[in-house]
Every structure is written in structure tokens, then in C-alpha cells.
Design a protein around this motif. Structure first.
Motif, mmCIF file in Angstrom:
data_model
loop_
_atom_site.group_PDB
_atom_site.id
_atom_site.type_symbol
_atom_site.label_atom_id
_atom_site.label_comp_id
_atom_site.label_asym_id
_atom_site.label_seq_id
_atom_site.Cartn_x
_atom_site.Cartn_y
_atom_site.Cartn_z
ATOM 1 N N SER A 113 0.832 -1.201 0.000
ATOM 2 C CA SER A 113 0.000 0.000 0.000
ATOM 3 C C SER A 113 0.866 1.252 0.000
ATOM 4 O O SER A 113 0.600 2.206 -0.742
ATOM 5 N N ARG A 114 1.897 1.238 0.797
ATOM 6 C CA ARG A 114 2.815 2.384 0.865
ATOM 7 C C ARG A 114 3.475 2.626 -0.487
ATOM 8 O O ARG A 114 3.561 3.761 -0.953
ATOM 9 N N ARG A 115 3.934 1.561 -1.136
ATOM 10 C CA ARG A 115 4.581 1.707 -2.442
ATOM 11 C C ARG A 115 3.611 2.270 -3.474
ATOM 12 O O ARG A 115 3.973 3.134 -4.279
ATOM 13 N N ILE A 165 -1.592 15.317 2.408
ATOM 14 C CA ILE A 165 -2.272 14.056 2.699
ATOM 15 C C ILE A 165 -3.660 14.050 2.066
ATOM 16 O O ILE A 165 -4.078 13.062 1.459
ATOM 17 N N GLY A 166 -4.367 15.166 2.160
ATOM 18 C CA GLY A 166 -5.703 15.242 1.571
ATOM 19 C C GLY A 166 -5.679 15.131 0.064
ATOM 20 O O GLY A 166 -6.503 14.423 -0.539
ATOM 21 N N ARG A 167 -4.751 15.834 -0.572
ATOM 22 C CA ARG A 167 -4.638 15.794 -2.037
ATOM 23 C C ARG A 167 -4.307 14.388 -2.510
ATOM 24 O O ARG A 167 -4.878 13.891 -3.484
ATOM 25 N N SER A 222 -7.050 9.047 6.591
ATOM 26 C CA SER A 222 -6.534 8.442 7.816
ATOM 27 C C SER A 222 -5.493 7.368 7.511
ATOM 28 O O SER A 222 -4.502 7.239 8.237
ATOM 29 N N SER A 223 -5.692 6.614 6.427
ATOM 30 C CA SER A 223 -4.721 5.575 6.099
ATOM 31 C C SER A 223 -3.403 6.188 5.637
ATOM 32 O O SER A 223 -2.318 5.708 5.981
ATOM 33 N N ILE A 224 -3.470 7.268 4.876
ATOM 34 C CA ILE A 224 -2.245 7.932 4.425
ATOM 35 C C ILE A 224 -1.546 8.615 5.594
ATOM 36 O O ILE A 224 -0.324 8.560 5.723
#
Length: 219
Positions: A19-21, A41-43, A53-55
Motif C-alpha cells: 500500500s505504501r509503495r 495528505i488530503g490531495r 486516515s490511512s495515508i
């Protein structure tokens, strides 16, 4: 009990890493087009389809996201431009391969907006702080690697340059690429890349390179 099972924990880690990648790959593309300063984070949540929240859980805050994006962009650049060139002998063969890979990296739009580091450098060259330090470190390593190949070519007798000539050639070759990247994006044309290749070739021949070693830079 299941939460402490090593297999479960490893599975979560693998999914988290994937997910991070994926999020960072989208971030690098976004930054190459819009610049690093506007990354948030929002963008990124909107662009990647992940929740805010996950980001936020992955990167903590905007600066953490920006630093991770610079690191991801650097990793992709090394994989595409630097690592393939390491198959060639140090010095002139590797230098020529680096320049060719560099041109292809931008022309093939590995990043949607062309060169990732051209975009982030423009954003942060005059803004002190950890993000600028990360960008500067990446560029310092890249320019230093090019200079090391020029020096190795001189030491091997493949180029005929004094110390000033080494510094000038190591400055000029990436500068030609950077101008080609900028003009290609602005005009939507491949012509700047062809001109950059020709200019690189002429510079190397003027520095004493044998023409047969420069075929990768032929138009």
C-alpha cells in the motif's frame, strides 16, 4: 491470539508495504506534474483512492509524506538511470550509458511530468529545511556520480581534460539534459532530446572521446 501469529503479522506488513509503495508511486507522478509544495495528505487521498486516515497512518504529516516521496523518486531514478549503467565499465562507457538512460528516462515519461527532480528542485531550491536537504542530498549524489565517471574516463586515458575541464564537463552534461527535459515538456516535442544528445556527443568528442564509444548518443 491470531493477532500475534507471525504469519498474520507478516501478511499485514506485506500489505502495508504494498500500500505504501502504491501510494508513493502515485505521489511521485503527482509531484512531477504539480510540484512538491502542493503535495498533501488530503490531495494524495483524493488522487490515490485511499482514505486520509490511512495515508496519515503511513506518513504521519505533510513533511513526512514529502520526505518519503523524495526518497521514492530517488529510488526510481536510481533503478531506471543508474543501475542499468553499472553494467558498463566505469568511466566513459558508463558515462555514455548514464546520459542515454537519462534522456530515455525523461522522454519515456517514467514520471508523468518528466524529470521528478527537476520538479522538486524548482520547488525547494530556496526553501531551507529537511525537504530541501533531502532533495539537495539526492542531487549532490547524482552530480557527484557523473563527475566520478568523467574523472575515471580521464584516469583511463579515454578523455583528455584537466581538473577544470572535468568539472565543466560534469556540469554541462546534466545541464543539457535538464534543458531538454524542460523544453520537451513546454513544447510537447522530442526535438530537444535529439539536440541534447548531439550536444553531449560533441562535448565528449571535444574532450577526446573516441567516436566509436559514443554510438548510444547517436540521434
Amino acid at each position: 491470539m491470531a493477532d500475534t501469529d507471525p504469519a498474520v503479522i507478516d501478511g499485514r506488513r506485506v500489505r502495508g508495504d504494498a500500500s505504501r509503495r502504491a501510494v508513493l508511486r502515485r505521489a511521485t507522478d503527482l509531484v512531477s506534474v504539480e510540484g512538491l509544495d502542493g503535495l498533501s495528505i488530503g490531495r494524495l487521498a483524493v488522487e490515490s483512492g485511499h482514505s486520509k486516515s490511512s495515508i496519515a497512518g503511513l506518513f504521519q504529516n505533510k513533511e513526512g509524506l514529502q520526505l518519503a516521496t523524495v526518497a521514492a523518486g530517488r529510488s526510481i531514478f536510481v533503478d531506471v538511470v543508474v543501475e542499468p549503467a553499472r553494467q558498463h565499465e566505469r568511466g566513459l562507457p558508463r558515462l555514455v550509458a548514464l546520459m542515454r538512460n537519462l534522456i530515455d528516462y525523461s522522454r519515456d515519461r517514467v514520471f508523468a511530468g518528466g524529470c521528478f527532480f527537476a520538479a522538486v528542485s524548482a520547488d525547494y531550491d530556496s526553501k531551507p529545511g529537511p525537504v530541501r536537504d533531502a532533495v539537495r542530498a539526492a542531487m549532490h549524489d547524482w552530480y557527484g556520480y557523473v563527475a566520478a565517471q568523467v574523472r575515471a574516463a580521464v584516469d583511463a586515458g579515454r578523455l583528455d581534460l584537466d581538473d577544470d575541464g572535468v568539472e565543466l564537463l560534469a556540469f554541462s552534461l546534466p545541464a543539457l539534459y535538464e534543458q531538454a527535459n524542460a523544453r520537451s515538456l513546454l513544447w510537447g516535442s522530442d526535438r530537444p532530446y535529439l539536440l541534447a544528445q548531439r550536444a553531449m556527443r560533441d562535448l565528449l568528442m571535444g574532450a577526446g572521446a573516441d567516436e566509436s564509444a559514443l554510438q548510444a548518443l547517436d540521434g
